[in-house]
Design a protein around this motif. Structure first.
Motif, short mmCIF file in Angstrom:
data_model
loop_
_atom_site.label_atom_id
_atom_site.label_comp_id
_atom_site.label_asym_id
_atom_site.label_seq_id
_atom_site.Cartn_x
_atom_site.Cartn_y
_atom_site.Cartn_z
N ARG A 1 0.88 -1.17 0.00
CA ARG A 1 0.00 0.00 0.00
C ARG A 1 0.92 1.22 0.00
NH1 ARG A 1 -4.35 -0.93 4.63
NH2 ARG A 1 -2.52 -1.56 5.83
N VAL A 2 0.75 2.09 -0.96
CA VAL A 2 1.74 3.14 -1.22
C VAL A 2 1.24 4.52 -0.78
CG1 VAL A 2 3.11 4.25 -3.03
CG2 VAL A 2 2.74 1.78 -3.08
N LEU A 3 0.03 4.89 -1.22
CA LEU A 3 -0.52 6.21 -0.90
C LEU A 3 -1.95 6.06 -0.39
CD1 LEU A 3 0.50 8.05 -4.21
CD2 LEU A 3 1.66 8.29 -2.01
N ASN A 4 -2.37 6.96 0.48
CA ASN A 4 -3.77 7.02 0.93
C ASN A 4 -4.29 8.40 0.56
OD1 ASN A 4 -2.44 5.70 3.96
ND2 ASN A 4 -3.21 4.50 2.25
N VAL A 5 -5.04 8.45 -0.52
CA VAL A 5 -5.54 9.74 -1.01
C VAL A 5 -6.88 10.00 -0.31
CG1 VAL A 5 -6.13 11.07 -3.05
CG2 VAL A 5 -4.35 9.32 -3.17
N THR A 6 -6.92 11.09 0.46
CA THR A 6 -8.00 11.28 1.44
C THR A 6 -8.67 12.64 1.23
OG1 THR A 6 -6.54 10.07 2.94
CG2 THR A 6 -8.47 11.13 3.92
N ALA A 7 -10.00 12.64 1.25
CA ALA A 7 -10.73 13.89 1.07
C ALA A 7 -12.07 13.83 1.79
CB ALA A 7 -10.95 14.17 -0.43
N GLY A 8 -12.68 15.00 1.96
CA GLY A 8 -13.96 15.07 2.67
C GLY A 8 -15.06 15.60 1.77
N GLY A 9 -16.31 15.39 2.21
CA GLY A 9 -17.47 15.91 1.49
C GLY A 9 -18.69 15.85 2.38
N ALA A 10 -19.77 16.55 1.94
CA ALA A 10 -20.97 16.64 2.78
C ALA A 10 -21.61 15.27 3.01
CB ALA A 10 -21.98 17.58 2.13
N ASP A 11 -21.46 14.36 2.05
CA ASP A 11 -21.96 12.99 2.25
C ASP A 11 -20.95 12.04 1.58
OD1 ASP A 11 -22.40 13.22 -0.46
OD2 ASP A 11 -24.53 13.65 -0.23
N THR A 12 -21.24 10.75 1.64
CA THR A 12 -20.25 9.78 1.13
C THR A 12 -20.05 9.96 -0.37
OG1 THR A 12 -21.12 8.32 2.83
CG2 THR A 12 -19.54 7.37 1.30
N GLY A 13 -21.11 10.28 -1.09
CA GLY A 13 -21.01 10.48 -2.53
C GLY A 13 -20.05 11.63 -2.86
N ARG A 14 -20.20 12.73 -2.14
CA ARG A 14 -19.33 13.88 -2.41
C ARG A 14 -17.90 13.64 -1.94
NH1 ARG A 14 -24.09 18.34 -2.00
NH2 ARG A 14 -25.18 16.55 -1.11
N ALA A 15 -17.76 12.93 -0.84
CA ALA A 15 -16.41 12.59 -0.36
C ALA A 15 -15.73 11.69 -1.38
CB ALA A 15 -16.49 11.90 1.00
N GLN A 16 -16.52 10.76 -1.95
CA GLN A 16 -15.96 9.85 -2.95
C GLN A 16 -15.51 10.63 -4.19
OE1 GLN A 16 -18.44 7.30 -5.43
NE2 GLN A 16 -17.33 5.50 -4.65
N ALA A 17 -16.35 11.55 -4.63
CA ALA A 17 -16.01 12.34 -5.82
C ALA A 17 -14.72 13.13 -5.56
CB ALA A 17 -17.16 13.28 -6.17
N ALA A 18 -14.60 13.71 -4.37
CA ALA A 18 -13.42 14.52 -4.05
C ALA A 18 -12.17 13.64 -3.96
CB ALA A 18 -13.64 15.26 -2.74
N ALA A 19 -12.32 12.46 -3.34
CA ALA A 19 -11.16 11.57 -3.19
C ALA A 19 -10.66 11.09 -4.56
CB ALA A 19 -11.51 10.38 -2.29
N TYR A 20 -11.61 10.68 -5.43
CA TYR A 20 -11.18 10.18 -6.74
C TYR A 20 -10.68 11.30 -7.65
CZ TYR A 20 -12.39 5.40 -5.67
OH TYR A 20 -12.40 4.15 -5.11
N ALA A 21 -11.20 12.52 -7.48
CA ALA A 21 -10.66 13.65 -8.26
C ALA A 21 -9.19 13.83 -7.91
CB ALA A 21 -11.46 14.93 -7.96
#
Ligand code: AMP
Ligand code: GLY
Length: 423
Positions: A378-398
């Motif tokens: 496991r090399v990197l943990n790309v981490t982000a937040g959002g108002a709900d899980t959908g938005r957090a997911q979009a931010a993390a994958y962006a």
């Protein structure tokens, strides 16, 4: 900070924001750390197995608190050695770390304290384990007793598969960890992780998360240490958190104290949410990795203050910590080959992945000259937040998409279960 993975990077990142440390003119050291941690702490070389050397370093550098990230040094008694030398440590003693270090210890403790968990038989011989199978029905859950880096659990669909797995375990497939085996009742339900801080007496809830253990999309393929996680785990409703504290976590901490082995540090309860309520799957004596990364993204309180209070027996004096109501998500970027043999040395360019509030925690990286390269599964943990899980997911994958790591891969569906529920 002892450790050098993504969990330790997230902890150092949070500790570096601590007023409790800053007002003391405090300095943060990490051993061994990693290139990401180097941005928030001074890296030092220390052999964590050499307790005298660790104590001496702490003495010389006037260290006010040692945070022990991974389980191995805890199970090895490093916290005991530090405390004996008068150095405050965040993490349980060797005796208390058995909650992670020995499946049988935890099962027996659950019996003594009446904690809901799967029924089990502790077996010290192959014959005994084979006999024990008749007391259960498929699928059979078989666990090597000791620390086996998360690989000591087999879920066998048939009795024949179970016998084959037991033969391997007693044959030494997990080394010493397999000399004793626990045969367990299968619990059906959804899994969630619950964290609590304790100073041995006072216990405070410290967040919830869910991770994805399988390497492949749709939760398929071999088990890993975790390919991604999100927090909070909304399946753990307030009522279920209260029930978990009442029926599982409090009784555990109370029992440990009564037996003369008080538990200090973070207690990570792996839960199965069954029809009969939450049941304990396992305890870990450290933060989850990568669950810690999403907890730290959401933590608003001063981490150092809470860790110092846990180490010093004064948690009762602190208010409950606050976490952002946002969802945080972390996506693990792993090196091709993981969880088998990962490709080492692949170049990484983080670009501007940390642009829009995202954080890239380093889990297995190193510098070769000026180039950041993969140095682990496991090399990197790309981490982000959002108002709900959908938005957090979009931010993390962006953010993930901004990382250039040709010899890496990642799961594209972290959080799928929660996102389906949100729809
Ligand atoms: P452990 O190392 O004890 O956490 O087990 C690893 C994984 O095996 C857990 O995360 C669960 O997915 C699964 N597991 C362990 N014990 C059980 C059980 N009694 N019933 C169902 N699944 C289990
Ligand atoms: N992500 C699972 C663990 O830390 O044990």
């Amino acid at each position: 900070m002892l450790g050098g993975g993504g969990r330790e990077h997230a902890l150092c990142w949070k500790l570096a924001q601590s007023e409790a440390i800053a007002k003391d003119g405090g300095k943060l050291y990490a051993a061994p750390g990693n290139p990401g941690i180097a941005a928030c702490a001074t890296l030092v070389t220390l052999d964590e197995k050499d307790h005298a050397a660790v104590c001496k370093f702490c003495d010389t550098n006037d260290i006010g608190l040692v945070v022990i990230g991974p389980e191995a040094p805890l199970v090895d008694g490093l916290a005991d050695s530090l405390r004996k030398a008068g150095i405050a440590a965040f993490g349980p003693s060797k005796a208390a770390a058995q909650l992670e270090g020995s499946k049988n210890f935890t099962k027996a403790l659950c019996d003594r304290a009446g904690i809901p968990t799967a029924g089990y038989v502790h077996c010290t011989t192959l014959e005994q384990a084979k006999d024990a199978l008749s007391g259960f029905s498929a699928p059979f859950v078989l666990k090597a007793d000791g620390l086996a880096a998360g690989k000591g659990v087999v879920i066998a669909e048939s009795e024949a598969d179970a016998i084959a797995a037991l033969e391997e375990m007693f044959g030494g497939a997990f080394g010493d960890a397999g000399a004793e085996v626990v045969v367990e009742e299968f619990m059906a339900g959804e899994e969630a992780s619950f964290f609590a801080l304790t100073d041995g007496e006072t216990v405070i809830p410290f967040g919830t998360a869910q991770d994805h253990k399988r390497v492949g999309e749709g939760d398929t393929g071999p088990n890993t240490g975790g390919m991604g996680a999100y927090s909070p785990a909304r399946v753990l409703t307030e009522a279920l958190v209260a029930e978990t504290m009442e029926r599982i976590v409090f009784p555990t901490v109370r029992q440990m104290a009564q037996e003369g082995t008080p538990y200090i540090g973070v207690l990570y309860a792996g839960l199965m949410l069954t029809d009969e309520g939450p049941k304990l799957v396992e305890y870990n004596c450290r933060f989850g990795d990568p669950e810690c990364q999403v907890l730290m993204m959401r933590l608003e309180s001063d981490l150092a203050q809470y860790m110092l209070a846990a180490a010093g027996g004064s948690l009762a004096a602190l208010p409950d910590p606050t976490f952002s109501p946002q969802t945080a998500m972390t996506v693990v970027m792993a090196a091709k080959g993981y969880p088998g043999t990962p490709e080492k040395g692949g170049a990484i360019d983080l670009g501007n992945a940390e642009g829009a509030g995202a954080q890239v925690f380093h889990a297995g990286t190193k510098l070769e000259g000026d180039t950041l390269v993969a140095n682990g599964g496991r090399v990197l943990n790309v981490t982000a937040g959002g108002a709900d899980t959908g938005r957090a997911q979009a931010a993390a994958y962006a953010a993930v998409e901004k990382v250039d790591f040709p010899s890496g891969f990642y799961r594209k569906d972290i959080g799928w279960r929660e996102i389906e529920r949100e729809r």
